[in-house]
Motif scaffolding. Structure first.
Motif, PDB file in Angstrom:
ATOM      1  N   PHE A 198      28.609   8.638   0.890  1.00 41.21           N
ATOM      2  CA  PHE A 198      29.611   8.664  -0.171  1.00 41.21           C
ATOM      3  C   PHE A 198      29.373   7.514  -1.140  1.00 41.21           C
ATOM      4  N   TYR A 199      29.440   7.796  -2.416  1.00 40.09           N
ATOM      5  CA  TYR A 199      28.979   6.850  -3.428  1.00 40.09           C
ATOM      6  C   TYR A 199      29.737   5.527  -3.451  1.00 40.09           C
ATOM      7  N   LEU A 200      31.010   5.509  -3.053  1.00 38.96           N
ATOM      8  CA  LEU A 200      31.782   4.274  -3.059  1.00 38.96           C
ATOM      9  C   LEU A 200      31.354   3.310  -1.954  1.00 38.96           C
ATOM     10  N   GLY A 201      30.635   3.791  -0.967  1.00 37.79           N
ATOM     11  CA  GLY A 201      30.210   2.955   0.143  1.00 37.79           C
ATOM     12  C   GLY A 201      28.748   2.563   0.126  1.00 37.79           C
ATOM     13  N   ILE A 202      28.074   2.798  -0.997  1.00 39.69           N
ATOM     14  CA  ILE A 202      26.648   2.533  -1.039  1.00 39.69           C
ATOM     15  C   ILE A 202      26.239   2.019  -2.413  1.00 39.69           C
ATOM     16  N   THR A 203      25.224   1.176  -2.426  1.00 42.16           N
ATOM     17  CA  THR A 203      24.621   0.667  -3.658  1.00 42.16           C
ATOM     18  C   THR A 203      23.115   0.808  -3.553  1.00 42.16           C
ATOM     19  N   ILE A 204      22.420   0.545  -4.638  1.00 42.85           N
ATOM     20  CA  ILE A 204      20.971   0.653  -4.627  1.00 42.85           C
ATOM     21  C   ILE A 204      20.356  -0.336  -3.634  1.00 42.85           C
ATOM     22  N   THR A 205      21.039  -1.447  -3.377  1.00 43.47           N
ATOM     23  CA  THR A 205      20.504  -2.463  -2.473  1.00 43.47           C
ATOM     24  C   THR A 205      20.801  -2.185  -1.005  1.00 43.47           C
ATOM     25  N   THR A 206      21.720  -1.275  -0.715  1.00 46.64           N
ATOM     26  CA  THR A 206      22.045  -0.934   0.664  1.00 46.64           C
ATOM     27  C   THR A 206      21.648   0.493   1.020  1.00 46.64           C
ATOM     28  N   MET A 207      20.940   1.153   0.153  1.00 46.75           N
ATOM     29  CA  MET A 207      20.616   2.557   0.335  1.00 46.75           C
ATOM     30  C   MET A 207      19.706   2.815   1.540  1.00 46.75           C
ATOM     31  N   GLU A 208      18.949   1.818   1.962  1.00 47.86           N
ATOM     32  CA  GLU A 208      18.011   2.002   3.058  1.00 47.86           C
ATOM     33  C   GLU A 208      18.631   1.765   4.442  1.00 47.86           C
ATOM     34  N   LEU A 209      19.921   1.488   4.509  1.00 46.91           N
ATOM     35  CA  LEU A 209      20.579   1.220   5.777  1.00 46.91           C
ATOM     36  C   LEU A 209      21.099   2.512   6.397  1.00 46.91           C
ATOM     37  N   ARG A 210      20.659   2.806   7.610  1.00 45.54           N
ATOM     38  CA  ARG A 210      21.044   4.044   8.277  1.00 45.54           C
ATOM     39  C   ARG A 210      22.549   4.188   8.428  1.00 45.54           C
ATOM     40  N   PHE A 246      28.770  17.494  -3.224  1.00 46.62           N
ATOM     41  CA  PHE A 246      27.421  16.940  -3.280  1.00 46.62           C
ATOM     42  C   PHE A 246      27.278  15.840  -4.331  1.00 46.62           C
ATOM     43  N   SER A 247      27.869  16.025  -5.501  1.00 44.57           N
ATOM     44  CA  SER A 247      27.687  15.086  -6.601  1.00 44.57           C
ATOM     45  C   SER A 247      28.374  13.737  -6.378  1.00 44.57           C
ATOM     46  N   THR A 248      29.188  13.594  -5.347  1.00 42.45           N
ATOM     47  CA  THR A 248      29.814  12.316  -5.023  1.00 42.45           C
ATOM     48  C   THR A 248      29.061  11.566  -3.926  1.00 42.45           C
ATOM     49  N   TYR A 249      27.901  12.055  -3.542  1.00 36.43           N
ATOM     50  CA  TYR A 249      27.124  11.439  -2.475  1.00 36.43           C
ATOM     51  C   TYR A 249      25.730  11.055  -2.944  1.00 36.43           C
ATOM     52  N   ALA A 250      25.349   9.824  -2.644  1.00 36.21           N
ATOM     53  CA  ALA A 250      23.946   9.459  -2.718  1.00 36.21           C
ATOM     54  C   ALA A 250      23.208  10.170  -1.591  1.00 36.21           C
ATOM     55  N   MET A 251      21.949  10.489  -1.830  1.00 33.16           N
ATOM     56  CA  MET A 251      21.162  11.210  -0.843  1.00 33.16           C
ATOM     57  C   MET A 251      19.900  10.429  -0.517  1.00 33.16           C
ATOM     58  N   ALA A 252      19.397  10.631   0.686  1.00 30.69           N
ATOM     59  CA  ALA A 252      18.203   9.909   1.114  1.00 30.69           C
ATOM     60  C   ALA A 252      17.396  10.737   2.093  1.00 30.69           C
ATOM     61  N   TRP A 253      16.140  10.346   2.221  1.00 32.67           N
ATOM     62  CA  TRP A 253      15.249  10.870   3.249  1.00 32.67           C
ATOM     63  C   TRP A 253      14.856   9.736   4.181  1.00 32.67           C
ATOM     64  N   PHE A 254      14.932  10.015   5.477  1.00 32.13           N
ATOM     65  CA  PHE A 254      14.446   9.130   6.523  1.00 32.13           C
ATOM     66  C   PHE A 254      13.405   9.884   7.342  1.00 32.13           C
ATOM     67  N   ARG A 255      12.624   9.146   8.118  1.00 34.48           N
ATOM     68  CA  ARG A 255      11.672   9.796   9.014  1.00 34.48           C
ATOM     69  C   ARG A 255      11.597   9.039  10.327  1.00 34.48           C
ATOM     70  N   GLN A 256      11.161   9.749  11.372  1.00 34.20           N
ATOM     71  CA  GLN A 256      11.113   9.163  12.693  1.00 34.20           C
ATOM     72  C   GLN A 256       9.942   9.729  13.477  1.00 34.20           C
ATOM     73  N   THR A 257       9.224   8.841  14.158  1.00 36.00           N
ATOM     74  CA  THR A 257       8.150   9.222  15.060  1.00 36.00           C
ATOM     75  C   THR A 257       8.502   8.742  16.459  1.00 36.00           C
ATOM     76  N   PRO A 258       7.896   9.333  17.498  1.00 33.26           N
ATOM     77  CA  PRO A 258       8.208   8.902  18.864  1.00 33.26           C
ATOM     78  C   PRO A 258       7.973   7.412  19.069  1.00 33.26           C
ATOM     79  N   GLY A 259       8.934   6.756  19.693  1.00 32.75           N
ATOM     80  CA  GLY A 259       8.824   5.338  19.986  1.00 32.75           C
ATOM     81  C   GLY A 259       9.214   4.410  18.856  1.00 32.75           C
ATOM     82  N   LYS A 260       9.612   4.955  17.726  1.00 34.10           N
ATOM     83  CA  LYS A 260      10.014   4.146  16.589  1.00 34.10           C
ATOM     84  C   LYS A 260      11.427   4.512  16.143  1.00 34.10           C
TER      85      LYS A 260
END
Length: 128
Positions: free
Chosen positions: A100-112, A29-43
């Protein structure tokens, strides 16, 4: 083997608060950035909030900034989303995800596409 399980979603009234949890297992767990996403019908699934591997930095979408807070407890392999001032437009299925932390930065964190693992989602419904 890898598992992310969201919980805490339910029906709440507008203006109310809710805390979502995502319990994980099967990866470091400690080697991964974590995020929350959300989804509604049609979006498309949209970014809500993200947090770096040690919890020292966080990123929020404009729609939730000031109302939602993401946090993590690495000793418990769990990430949280505290949601205050809920509005009907917050109604969605909320998903947690790990990158995984090596594949993500604060500027790319919002990319699915940066996220390796996803939970099954938990439904949040905000009534008016």
């Amino acid at each position: 083997q890898v598992k992310l399980e969201e919980s805490g979603g339910r029906l709440v009234e507008a203006g109310g608060s809710l805390r979502l949890s995502c319990a994980t297992s099967g990866f470091l767990f400690s080697t991964y950035a974590m995020a929350w996403f959300r989804q509604t019908p049609g979006k498309e699934r949209e970014f809500v909030a993200g947090i770096t591997r040690f919890g020292d930095s966080a990123l929020y979408s404009d729609s939730v900034k000031g109302r939602f807070t993401i946090s993590r407890e690495n000793r418990k392999n769990t990430v949280y989303l505290q949601m205050n001032g809920l509005q009907p437009e917050d109604t969605a299925v909320y998903f947690c995800a790990a990158a995984f932390y090596l594949g993500i930065t604060i500027t790319t964190m919002e990319l699915r596409e940066k996220y390796h693992f996803w939970g099954q989602g938990t439904q949040v419904t905000v009534s008016s």
